[in-house]
Enzyme design. Structure first.
Site, short mmCIF file in Angstrom:
data_model
loop_
_atom_site.label_atom_id
_atom_site.label_comp_id
_atom_site.label_asym_id
_atom_site.label_seq_id
_atom_site.Cartn_x
_atom_site.Cartn_y
_atom_site.Cartn_z
N LYS B 116 0.83 -1.20 0.00
CA LYS B 116 0.00 0.00 0.00
C LYS B 116 0.86 1.25 0.00
O LYS B 116 0.54 2.24 -0.66
CB LYS B 116 -0.92 0.00 1.22
CG LYS B 116 -1.98 -1.07 1.13
CD LYS B 116 -2.93 -0.96 2.28
CE LYS B 116 -3.86 -2.16 2.30
NZ LYS B 116 -4.78 -2.10 3.44
N LYS B 157 -2.03 0.92 9.91
CA LYS B 157 -2.62 0.02 8.92
C LYS B 157 -1.63 -1.06 8.50
O LYS B 157 -0.44 -0.78 8.39
CB LYS B 157 -3.06 0.81 7.68
CG LYS B 157 -4.15 1.82 7.96
CD LYS B 157 -4.54 2.57 6.70
CE LYS B 157 -5.57 1.81 5.89
NZ LYS B 157 -6.08 2.63 4.76
N ASN B 289 -7.88 -1.77 -4.55
CA ASN B 289 -8.28 -3.17 -4.45
C ASN B 289 -8.22 -3.77 -5.85
O ASN B 289 -8.96 -3.36 -6.73
CB ASN B 289 -9.69 -3.31 -3.90
CG ASN B 289 -9.81 -2.75 -2.50
OD1 ASN B 289 -10.64 -1.91 -2.22
ND2 ASN B 289 -8.93 -3.20 -1.61
N ARG B 291 -9.26 -6.38 -7.43
CA ARG B 291 -10.16 -7.54 -7.51
C ARG B 291 -11.58 -7.03 -7.66
O ARG B 291 -11.83 -5.83 -7.59
CB ARG B 291 -10.06 -8.34 -6.22
CG ARG B 291 -10.32 -7.44 -5.01
CD ARG B 291 -10.46 -8.20 -3.73
NE ARG B 291 -10.21 -7.38 -2.57
CZ ARG B 291 -11.08 -6.57 -1.98
NH1 ARG B 291 -12.29 -6.46 -2.47
NH2 ARG B 291 -10.76 -5.85 -0.93
N ARG B 337 -25.41 -4.88 3.13
CA ARG B 337 -24.79 -6.19 3.37
C ARG B 337 -25.58 -6.89 4.47
O ARG B 337 -25.68 -6.39 5.59
CB ARG B 337 -23.34 -6.02 3.82
CG ARG B 337 -22.47 -5.41 2.75
CD ARG B 337 -21.01 -5.55 3.13
NE ARG B 337 -20.17 -4.83 2.18
CZ ARG B 337 -18.85 -4.98 2.11
NH1 ARG B 337 -18.24 -5.82 2.92
NH2 ARG B 337 -18.14 -4.30 1.24
#
Lengths: 277, 460
Positions: B116, B157, B289, B291, B337
């Site tokens: 990252k 992170k 990301n 994906r 969700r």
């Protein structure tokens, strides 16, 4: 029962707080636990196992118990034509058939009977063979030179699955004799797929014993017993299961070809198992 | 196009990929763990193969098991879905070494964006504003120095992975010293890599991400942005598009800048650039990301583009075939969700048997879920049961449809987050669109939990 979280395996949870009897007294929790562990739970587990149900809950004075079978492979998927069958080794042998557990199960008479389709209600009940399963997804190869009839011990490497060039061992789940191949050499297999039978040594009890001692007459798939030649022993089933007579392997009698190996061995001791009784 | 695709994932995304394969007329094999034999994707698949036990490390995370399964079933491509092996460059490389295609960015692209910190540097060079942060932390002393330079509060992170795991906010050196070992061990457990970095923490921010699609030949478009600000402890609950935080011009500017930078940086396949947006509308790139994402249906509803099919087409070497002008996002979409979590008990994940399942319907309502009555939700994996996505000409209509759909949705057997969503939907801060990632924390998840409980009680 408020707990809704299943464990990774079949489990039993007994409420530790006894309910009051109608007369206000409490049953001795130790007795209850003893009874649960010794007779009720094994019987319930067997019943659940045979029923095809996923969950079983029983309440009685002072306890209640819930058994849950989370991911039973036998509740298999309805498969369209032509689709590969997922393995169905949930009940036969497999690594879960630990010898002590099997011996305990065999030695117990106090549980209620179950409707196990495998159990034949007669003196001569076939004992299904144990099954060695694929430890990985890949290509199967039986172990070189280890043919049917060979005596194996639990944990012996009886074949391999080639998973991306890494050979993973197929191991015998129990002591016994190599039986039929369930997958062809070189066949692509999935994880857990049954690969070969390990026929169990026959136990002897006080009852009559059918045998094929000549090592030539029994067709695979018949229900006749085949006991490798050797002196008839009156050892308990637990002994037989746990420590097959090492001398057997050296005697001239053991079947040596596929045709000689019985598909199923017959348990000849009447009442040796609670199931079907 | 591929001969046959191995789907190396589970749950709703396995089903989603299976559907895309069918529409592309490509046979598919579902790879599953022992715990997932009863899952809907396995039931629906023409072919399925068990690759290992329930434990993900030995099934969905086992590169050898997945690739071996692809080979023995005659597949020439592997779709990794999200999570598991989806952003693992070593896996993508091994897949290619076995003559198969990884459906996603090529291994070297994944590798380029694996760190990252390095990604932020790279995209900053290509003109994206990035949030002040550190490089990889060498040790605690280094972390304290960097935090001093960036200014507190800071967010610790993990360099690998995402999904909010291993992240902690620290307001002081003391808190930072406490957070570092926790983050390290969480990151090690979740991603097998405990390298950490720091980021400036914006007290009030929104989480806005830009969806991009880039083919092998450098043609790239953005499919608009998504707002994922309704979170709980860095876990997204609700995603919507367009973001209520930015006006049309700012949104277009953000998206164009994002796709420009990522194409220049040599990206390929679908990807998402995540940004933090502050109260003044300034945005800072935080991570990418590489994906398909859980919330991709929001974009699909707006653009009509099947993003999983796009992934497959691009991995097969097909050109994009359309330009930015052809992408016309319409209306407003919101995704909820639905997770098997007990909201009243700190969102504890729950497992159990689905006794009843009734998905909602009607115009602009989509339910992506692998549930069916009798399905056993296993305890081994993510608690996501499915996603309810609503679409309407504007946000108001979408919210009205969401209300109806959430009240129709019936999932019995495990506790779910449905009631929490209903509570959020009736909260004025959510309704006026002027919320930040603090929504649940600031208003207090307690308030929503209470509201959710009330709803449950009323329904019972």
């Amino acid at each position: 029962m408020t707990d809704t979280r299943p464990a990774a395996d079949a489990r039993a949870a007994a409420d530790p707080r006894p309910a009051a009897d109608p007369d206000g007294s409490f049953p001795d929790p130790h007795d209850t636990i003893q009874q649960l562990a010794d007779s009720v739970l094994p019987a319930l587990i067997a019943r659940l196992d045979a029923s095809g149900l996923g969950e079983l809950e029983v309440r009685a004075d002072g306890w209640h118990v819930r058994l849950r079978k989370p991911y039973d492979r036998r509740r298999s998927v309805v498969l369209p034509e032509g689709r590969r069958r997922p393995h169905e080794h949930g009940d036969a042998g497999h690594a879960r058939r630990s010898e002590p557990a099997e011996a305990r199960r065999a030695g117990r008479h106090d549980g209620p009977g179950i409707d196990d389709p495998r159990a034949v209600a007669s003196d001569a009940r076939p004992e299904p063979p144990a099954i060695a399963t694929a430890p990985a997804v890949g290509y199967f190869a039986p172990r070189d030179g280890w043919g049917p009839g060979r005596h194996v011990r639990s944990g012996d490497v009886v074949g391999y699955v080639d998973c991306l060039g890494v050979r993973q061992d197929v191991v015998a789940p129990v002591d016994g004799f190599l039986g039929r191949l369930l997958a062809q050499p070189g066949e692509a297999v999935e994880y857990g797929q049954p690969l070969l039978h390990v026929d169990l040594p026959v136990a002897r009890g006080s009852g009559p014993t059918e045998r094929t001692a000549d090592g030539g007459g029994t067709e695979a798939g018949t229900s006749a017993a085949s006991e490798p030649a050797g002196p008839t022993r009156n050892g308990t089933e637990a002994e037989t299961m746990g420590r097959p007579d090492a001398a057997q392997a050296d005697k001239p009698g053991p079947p040596a070809t596929a045709a000689d190996v019985p598909e199923r061995a017959v348990r000849s001791a009447p009442g040796a198992r609670p199931e079907g009784a | 196009m591929f001969q046959k695709i191995l789907i190396a994932n589970r749950g709703e995304i396995a089903l989603r990929i299976l559907r895309a394969c069918r529409q592309l007329n490509v046979p598919a094999v579902v790879a599953y763990s022992e715990a997932d034999i009863d899952t809907l994707a396995v039931r629906e698949a023409d072919e399925a193969i068990c690759i290992g036990p329930a434990e993900a490390k030995r099934s969905y995370l086992s590169s050898a098991a997945v690739i071996s399964a692809a080979i023995v079933t005659g597949c020439d491509a592997i779709h990794p879905g999200y999570g598991f092996l989806s952003e693992d460059d070593a896996f993508a490389d091994t897949v290619r070494a076995h003559g198969l295609t990884f459906i996603g960015p090529p291994a070297e692209v994944l590798e380029r964006f694996a760190s990252k910190a390095a990604t932020r540097r790279l995209l900053a060079e290509h003109g994206l504003p990035t949030i002040p942060g550190s490089g990889l932390l060498r040790d605690d002393a280094h972390a304290l120095d960097e935090a001093e330079r960036i200014g507190y509060p800071v967010l610790v992170k993990p360099s690998a992975g995402g999904g909010g795991k291993g992240m902690r906010m620290a307001r002081s050196p003391r808190e930072l010293e406490q957070a570092l070992p926790i983050c390290r061990s969480e990151a090690r457990a979740a991603f097998g890599d405990d390298s950490l970095y720091l980021e400036k923490w914006l007290e009030e921010n929104r989480h806005v991400e830009v969806q991009v699609v880039v083919d092998r030949y450098g043609n790239g478009v953005h499919l608009g942005e998504r707002d994922c600000s309704v979170q709980r402890r860095h876990q997204k609950l609700i995603e919507e598009a367009p973001t209520p935080a930015l006006g049309p011009d700012s949104r277009r500017h953000l998206c164009e800048e994002a796709v420009g930078a990522i194409v220049a940086a040599g990206y390929e396949n679908v990807g998402t650039l995540e940004f933090l947006v502050d109260n003044d509308g300034n945005y800072y790139f935080i991570e990418i990301n590489c994906r398909i994402q859980v919330e991709h249906p929001v974009t699909e509803m707006l653009t009509g583009i099947d993003m999983v099919a796009e992934q497959i087409r691009i991995a097969a070497g097909e050109p994009l075939g359309y330009s930015q002008a052809d992408v016309e996002p319409r209306g407003h979409a919101i995704e909820f969700r639905i997770a098997a979590e007990d909201v009243a008990h700190d969102f504890r994940p729950e497992a159990g048997t689905i006794v009843a399942y009734l998905p909602p319907g009607g115009p602009g309502v989509r339910m992506d879920s692998h549930l069916y009555a009798g399905y056993d939700v296993p305890p081994f994996y993510d608690s996501l049961l499915g996603k309810l996505i609503v679409h309407g000409p504007d946000r108001r209509t979408a919210i009205a449809r969401a209300r109806t759909a959430l009240s129709e949705l019936q999932v019995e057997g495990v506790p779910t987050t449905t009631a929490l969503h209903r509570a959020i939907l009736s909260h004025p801060v959510f309704l006026d669109g002027n919320f930040t990632t603090n929504l649940l924390d600031r208003v207090g998840p307690g308030a929503f939990v209470t509201a959710a409980r009330e709803q449950v009680r009323v329904e019972a």
